[in-house]
Design an enzyme around this catalytic site. Structure first.
Site, PDB file in Angstrom:
ATOM      1  N   GLU A  59      34.204  63.687   6.978  1.00  0.00           N
ATOM      2  CA  GLU A  59      34.465  63.874   5.652  1.00  0.00           C
ATOM      3  C   GLU A  59      32.865  64.340   5.344  1.00  0.00           C
ATOM      4  O   GLU A  59      31.721  62.394   5.514  1.00  0.00           O
ATOM      5  CB  GLU A  59      34.971  62.666   4.711  1.00  0.00           C
ATOM      6  CG  GLU A  59      36.276  62.032   5.155  1.00  0.00           C
ATOM      7  CD  GLU A  59      37.164  63.521   5.244  1.00  0.00           C
ATOM      8  OE1 GLU A  59      38.808  63.181   5.588  1.00  0.00           O
ATOM      9  OE2 GLU A  59      36.798  64.531   4.619  1.00  0.00           O
ATOM     10  N   GLY A 100      30.488  60.054   6.296  1.00  0.00           N
ATOM     11  CA  GLY A 100      28.843  60.014   6.594  1.00  0.00           C
ATOM     12  C   GLY A 100      28.112  61.032   6.459  1.00  0.00           C
ATOM     13  O   GLY A 100      28.892  62.744   5.755  1.00  0.00           O
ATOM     14  N   SER A 101      27.008  61.230   7.131  1.00  0.00           N
ATOM     15  CA  SER A 101      26.216  62.636   7.075  1.00  0.00           C
ATOM     16  C   SER A 101      26.792  63.530   7.789  1.00  0.00           C
ATOM     17  O   SER A 101      27.508  63.886   8.839  1.00  0.00           O
ATOM     18  CB  SER A 101      25.019  62.048   7.319  1.00  0.00           C
ATOM     19  OG  SER A 101      24.675  61.636   8.403  1.00  0.00           O
ATOM     20  N   SER A 102      26.948  65.072   7.536  1.00  0.00           N
ATOM     21  CA  SER A 102      26.843  66.332   8.503  1.00  0.00           C
ATOM     22  C   SER A 102      26.374  66.296   9.582  1.00  0.00           C
ATOM     23  O   SER A 102      26.942  66.287  10.670  1.00  0.00           O
ATOM     24  CB  SER A 102      26.559  66.723   7.668  1.00  0.00           C
ATOM     25  OG  SER A 102      27.453  68.121   6.898  1.00  0.00           O
ATOM     26  N   ARG A 103      24.838  65.602   9.885  1.00  0.00           N
ATOM     27  CA  ARG A 103      24.546  64.924  11.510  1.00  0.00           C
ATOM     28  C   ARG A 103      25.361  64.142  12.223  1.00  0.00           C
ATOM     29  O   ARG A 103      25.817  64.732  13.029  1.00  0.00           O
ATOM     30  CB  ARG A 103      22.975  64.173  11.245  1.00  0.00           C
ATOM     31  CG  ARG A 103      22.032  63.969  11.839  1.00  0.00           C
ATOM     32  CD  ARG A 103      20.910  63.500  11.945  1.00  0.00           C
ATOM     33  NE  ARG A 103      20.541  62.627  13.443  1.00  0.00           N
ATOM     34  CZ  ARG A 103      20.444  61.770  13.685  1.00  0.00           C
ATOM     35  NH1 ARG A 103      21.765  61.059  13.433  1.00  0.00           N
ATOM     36  NH2 ARG A 103      20.873  60.990  14.438  1.00  0.00           N
ATOM     37  N   THR A 104      25.867  62.765  11.576  1.00  0.00           N
ATOM     38  CA  THR A 104      26.909  62.268  12.369  1.00  0.00           C
ATOM     39  C   THR A 104      27.810  62.558  12.566  1.00  0.00           C
ATOM     40  O   THR A 104      28.162  62.349  13.319  1.00  0.00           O
ATOM     41  CB  THR A 104      26.830  61.128  11.682  1.00  0.00           C
ATOM     42  OG1 THR A 104      25.327  60.038  11.509  1.00  0.00           O
ATOM     43  CG2 THR A 104      27.390  59.520  12.969  1.00  0.00           C
ATOM     44  N   GLY A 105      28.320  62.839  11.636  1.00  0.00           N
ATOM     45  CA  GLY A 105      29.842  63.736  12.099  1.00  0.00           C
ATOM     46  C   GLY A 105      29.444  64.771  12.887  1.00  0.00           C
ATOM     47  O   GLY A 105      30.540  64.706  13.635  1.00  0.00           O
ATOM     48  N   CYS A 146      28.144  62.345  -2.550  1.00  0.00           N
ATOM     49  CA  CYS A 146      28.561  63.578  -1.945  1.00  0.00           C
ATOM     50  C   CYS A 146      28.650  65.338  -2.880  1.00  0.00           C
ATOM     51  O   CYS A 146      28.109  66.026  -2.097  1.00  0.00           O
ATOM     52  CB  CYS A 146      29.590  63.712  -0.602  1.00  0.00           C
ATOM     53  SG  CYS A 146      31.040  63.256  -1.227  1.00  0.00           S
TER      54      CYS A 146
END
Ligand SMILES: NC(=O)c1ccc[n+]([C@@H]2O[C@H](COP(=O)([O-])OP(=O)(O)OC[C@H]3O[C@@H](n4cnc5c(N)ncnc54)[C@H](O)[C@@H]3O)[C@@H](O)[C@H]2O)c1
Ligand SMILES: O=CCC[C@H](NC(=O)CCC(=O)O)C(=O)O
Length: 490
Positions: A247, A224-229, A281
């Site tokens: 990822e 998912g997004s880098s924000r959530t990660g 991505c």
């Protein structure tokens, strides 16, 4: 409250007891799925079910687990058109593309079997006394979080290797693609996966938080997004015993230098930047073109070809290259990103336009060379930023001016240039004279920096689905032929 039994817990489909939510076809806003989310209590029930199923599943031989997973591949094949249509309806992607996603899901099984054996198989070596054996064991109960853009293929890339390794799973799909998730889990049931081995908790962020924070999971595999990660990475700080595979996003560069076939270069640029309406991505976000005639020629041809891109419905007889984006909100976000870049000094060469109220956008190209503090943000849609350069090394260094590091590419006919590019560019996927989208499942897939946490997926997913166990073994307790100095056993 709806009665739609959308949660799969311990082999039973049950209705969520949380807030209702629904999924729509982003092209026409038709509701295609609606249910209530799983509550924290129901998430707890799913984790307990996975724990109860763990020993019986992990005690099975690899061959026995593989047989069920292969049956899943057969079920996928039998239902591939139904699945492709479901993915297309729920994401807006055209059918020609979602059929390839369904195919990638089938292909994942054979690749995961090979990866399991090669990356986490059993290795035995003789010793002067006994033998040395390397085995790998499942972590236990793992959570899998999926993104919306490949709602079948990318969660599948975690689930299949996790199950093959002997883990049991709780799957939390994107709240934007619950229908695809439900279909996939029904295929797993048809394949004969025992109750509790995989569980499905559908819901929005609250459900995700309940699962991610559950003390009973041994690991979390996230796409998912880098924000959530990054939120998850912070959440797992201080828990080194839990395996976390992230990822995440990218802000990917594509550099052009000295190409003879400019038409072919334009094709690869479009395939890199606008496929899936820019919702991959690995999509190219920044295109570096040489200043001067060749760059001008390529840009002119690129603008012409981009304006000719067909945008349409997933099931148009004359298939579009781009379907709808995932949502009206995502599409509006791309218009906002475009406006912000123009306000920073960008020049719109082709305006990204949005059919308001739908997910449909047309692709945009924006000249950004003169933007002083270019924002290092992933704009997850079909907006390509142009940078003109005079020095190749300087272009590579500018391409590296990002916290991300997922994909990158060089379109150029000189191998020496590629060798230099390959040595200097910071990314996990680096291509030469090929689009930077469409990575192989038979290779590792992961990025550096804000794109991942050094747990590449795809072929290397096996690495994070099991831990190594090194043993030295002897059939019977046996006295050594000679004792260490200072020992007496008489
Ligand atoms: N590197 C890769 O392999 C890869 C592949 C596909 C997509 N992506 C990235 O994914 C993004 C698009 O996917 P998305 O919008 O669905 O990502 P997202 O981060 O919004 O959501 C991913 C999953 O996390 C859940 N989630 C969201 N916030 C959460 C929270 N605070 N706590 C717990 N769970 C939470 C969501 O419900 C969903 O299941 C893009 O950034 C794209 O680059 C990366
Ligand atoms: O949206 C993100 C990447 C999608 C796709 N990558 C893969 O399919 C990786 C291979 C795998 O995970 O099996 C792409 O590169 O287009």
């Amino acid at each position: 409250m709806t009665t739609h039994a959308a949660q799969l817990i311990n082999g039973e489909w049950i209705a969520g007891q949380g807030a209702s939510f629904s999924s729509v076809n982003p092209a026409n806003n038709d509701v295609i799925w609606s249910a209530n989310a799983a509550t924290a209590e129901q998430v707890d029930g799913a984790v307990k079910a996975a724990r109860e199923a763990f020993y019986s599943w992990s005690d099975m031989s690899f061959e026995a687990r593989l047989e069920i997973v292969k049956r899943f591949a057969e079920v996928l094949k039998e239902n591939s058109e139904e699945l492709a249509i479901a993915i297309a309806k729920e994401t807006g992607k055209p059918l020609w593309e979602t059929r390839t996603e369904a195919g990638a899901m089938v292909g994942k099984i054979a690749i995961s079997e090979k990866a399991y054996q090669e990356r986490t198989g059993v290795v035995e070596n003789p010793m002067p006394v006994g033998r040395a054996v390397i085995r790998h064991k499942a972590h236990g109960v793992v959570a899998v979080f999926g993104p919306y853009n490949f709602p079948g293929h990318l969660p599948n890339g975690h689930i299949v290797p996790a199950l093959l390794a002997g883990n049991t799973v709780i799957f939390k799909p994107s709240e934007l693609t619950p229908y695809v998730a439900e279909l996939t889990l029904k295929y797993w049931q048809q394949a004969g996966l025992p109750a509790g081995v995989i569980n499905l908790v559908q819901g929005e962020v609250e459900t995700g938080k309940a699962l991610a924070s559950h003390a009973g999971i041994d690991g979390l595999f996230f796409t998912g997004s880098s924000r959530t990660g990054h939120l998850l990475h912070e959440q797992y700080a201080g828990q080194p015993g839990k395996i976390l595979a992230l990822e995440m996003g990218g802000n990917n560069p594509l550099i052009v230098k000295d190409v003879a076939d400019t038409k072919a270069a334009v094709h690869d640029i479009i395939q890199s930047a606008f496929i899936s309406s820019g919702q991959r991505c690995t999509c190219a976000r920044k295109l570096f073109l040489p200043a001067g005639e060749q760059g001008d020629t390529i840009l002119e041809q690129l603008i012409k070809a981009t304006k000719a891109i067909k945008v349409g419905n997933f099931d148009d007889a004359d298939q579009p290259f781009m379907g709808s984006m995932i949502s009206n909100a995502a599409a509006a976000g791309m218009v906002k990103a475009q406006q912000q870049l123009v306000e920073l000094g960008g020049e719109s060469l082709i305006e990204l336009t949005h059919t308001e109220g739908t997910g449909f956008v047309t692709p945009g190209i924006i000249e950004c060379t003169n933007i002083a503090d270019f924002p290092d943000e992933e704009h997850f849609g079909p907006l390509l930023k142009i940078f003109r350069y005079t020095d190749f090394d300087a272009a590579i260094e500018k391409a590296n001016e990002t916290s991300f590091g997922l994909s990158a590419g060089l379109l150029g006919d000189n191998e020496a240039d590629y060798d230099r590019f390959l040595r200097r560019i910071r990314a996990g996927i680096v291509n030469w004279n090929r689009p930077i989208t469409g990575a192989s499942s038979a290779a590792p897939f992961g990025g550096i920096g804000a794109s991942g946490n050094h747990r590449a997926s795809a072929y290397y997913a096996a690495d994070y689905c099991a831990y190594p166990v090194a043993s030295v073994e002897l059939e019977k307790v046996t006295l050594p032929s000679s004792l260490s100095p200072g020992l007496s056993l008489d």
